[in-house]
Design a protein around this motif. Structure first.
Motif, short mmCIF file in Angstrom:
data_model
loop_
_atom_site.label_atom_id
_atom_site.label_comp_id
_atom_site.label_asym_id
_atom_site.label_seq_id
_atom_site.Cartn_x
_atom_site.Cartn_y
_atom_site.Cartn_z
N ASN A 64 0.78 -0.90 -0.14
CA ASN A 64 -0.10 -0.10 0.24
C ASN A 64 0.50 1.28 -0.03
O ASN A 64 0.72 2.25 -0.39
CB ASN A 64 -1.22 0.32 0.73
N ASN B 57 -8.02 -6.49 -8.65
CA ASN B 57 -9.78 -6.24 -7.90
C ASN B 57 -10.79 -6.84 -8.98
O ASN B 57 -11.29 -7.70 -8.16
CB ASN B 57 -9.29 -4.24 -8.89
N TYR C 111 -13.55 -9.04 -6.10
CA TYR C 111 -15.08 -8.44 -6.20
C TYR C 111 -15.61 -9.85 -6.80
O TYR C 111 -16.88 -8.80 -6.82
CB TYR C 111 -15.36 -7.12 -6.88
N ASP D 20 -21.38 5.96 -7.65
CA ASP D 20 -19.68 5.61 -7.52
C ASP D 20 -19.38 5.82 -9.20
O ASP D 20 -17.67 5.66 -8.54
CB ASP D 20 -19.96 4.70 -7.01
N ARG E 49 -13.82 4.24 -2.32
CA ARG E 49 -14.12 3.04 -2.99
C ARG E 49 -15.27 2.76 -2.32
O ARG E 49 -15.74 3.87 -2.11
CB ARG E 49 -13.35 2.16 -1.16
N GLY E 50 -16.41 1.68 -3.00
CA GLY E 50 -17.72 1.33 -3.05
C GLY E 50 -17.52 1.63 -1.51
O GLY E 50 -17.12 1.89 -0.08
N ALA F 245 -16.90 -2.02 -0.24
CA ALA F 245 -15.47 -2.18 -0.32
C ALA F 245 -14.89 -3.54 0.45
O ALA F 245 -14.00 -4.33 0.30
CB ALA F 245 -14.91 -1.41 -1.02
N ASN F 246 -15.63 -2.26 1.27
CA ASN F 246 -14.82 -3.68 2.92
C ASN F 246 -15.10 -4.44 3.39
O ASN F 246 -14.35 -5.64 3.41
CB ASN F 246 -14.54 -2.40 4.16
N ASP G 10 -13.12 -6.18 0.72
CA ASP G 10 -11.46 -6.21 0.40
C ASP G 10 -10.77 -5.32 1.37
O ASP G 10 -10.52 -3.73 1.65
CB ASP G 10 -11.07 -5.59 -1.08
N GLY H 143 -7.71 -3.25 1.11
CA GLY H 143 -7.25 -2.00 0.32
C GLY H 143 -8.02 -0.70 0.69
O GLY H 143 -8.40 -0.31 2.12
N GLY I 213 -8.25 2.08 -2.19
CA GLY I 213 -8.38 2.79 -2.69
C GLY I 213 -7.28 3.32 -3.92
O GLY I 213 -7.94 4.59 -4.66
#
Length: 296
Positions: A124, A198, A202, A235, A245-246, A249-250, A253, A256, A258
């Motif tokens: 990251n 990605n 998802y 989004d 992030r959507g 998202a958490n 992922d 992550g 973003g």
């Protein structure tokens, strides 16, 4: 050599042309007042105000971008300073894992988890550092000719452990034997790996991620399709925005931050390529297409 962005060129053009417009309007306003021809004073005065307002807006926008650049440089330095001690920590943890036979199983498991989380944190930090550098200028300094078909295989090998852990199958379809492209191999693999990860993260499991390579006359296309949750309408405009992030998202992922897709697009643009996307259909995944020029 640092390349000049299209935004900088446009900003300079607008600033220069608006300055000329302001000077001309001011000249004709003074001339009208001196000669006593008051009829054109109002429209000329309006032109002076408009041009002056535009100059002020452009100046403020330039100052804002300069402040953003300073913030980027500061964050880049912080990221670099964090990276070295974290790498040392990762090495220490790996050493402990190798010599942890005498430790209880619970302790060995915690060490492995610490090692995984440290590696994620390092990646990251690397991505944030690269993103800021790419936004400021050129980061690809080692561009050579490679076969895109081979690079795709390398990227698939990188994400296979993640795909296996997530119960996602990667299906590769190649419509080319040789597709030479000129790029920085390490940076391109980072970009493509992010796109593949990605799709894997998802995708609703058990699931599939398709990757196809299609060679044309002057371009090669790398197409990645997932069968994931898609992107909500609200989004869609922010899919390439950093740190965005959507809503869910958490859930898919949690590690992550973003920046993966933002960085991927910036890097691909450095190779004179394009990264496009569209939603395949409502809640049935996304399709990303990397388009790169063939090297001569």
């Amino acid at each position: 050599m640092k390349k000049t962005s299209s935004h900088t060129i446009l900003h300079s053009f607008l600033y220069g042309s608006t300055s000329v417009l302001f000077a001309l309007d001011l000249f004709f306003l003074v001339r009208a007042l001196v000669t006593g021809a008051l009829f054109p004073v109002v429209p000329i005065f309006a032109g002076v105000c408009i041009a002056g307002g535009l100059l002020f807006i452009l100046h403020a926008e330039g100052k804002s971008r300069e402040y953003d650049r300073r913030e980027h440089r500061s964050l880049s330095r912080v990221a670099t300073q964090l990276e070295q001690p974290l790498q040392a920590l990762e090495e220490d943890i790996e050493y402990l894992i190798k010599h942890a036979d005498s430790l209880p199983a619970e302790v060995r498991l915690k060490l492995k988890r610490m090692n995984t989380k440290t590696r994620v944190l390092l990646e990251n930090i690397r991505d944030v550092f690269l993103m800021f550098r790419a936004q400021e200028g050129v980061v690809a300094h080692d561009q050579k000719k490679y076969d895109a078909c081979v690079l795709v295989e390398d990227a698939i090998a990188r994400v296979k452990p993640l795909a296996s852990a997530r119960n996602v199958e990667i299906i590769r379809k190649a419509h080319c034997v040789d597709a030479p492209v000129k790029l920085d191999k390490g940076l391109f693999l980072i970009a493509l790996t992010h796109i593949l990860e990605n799709g894997i993260l998802y995708t609703i499991t058990p699931g599939l991620v398709n990757i196809a390579i299609v060679r044309g006359k002057s371009f090669v296309r790398i197409i990645v399709q997932d069968r994931g949750i898609g992107v909500k309408q609200e989004d869609m405009h922010a899919i390439f925005d950093p740190f965005m992030r959507g809503k869910h998202a958490n859930q898919y992922d949690p590690d992550g931050i973003g920046v993966g897709l933002t960085l991927s697009r910036l890097l691909i643009q450095e190779f004179n390529g394009k990264l496009n996307w569209h939603q395949r259909s409502e809640s049935s995944g996304l399709e990303f297409e990397i388009r790169l020029p063939l090297a001569k």
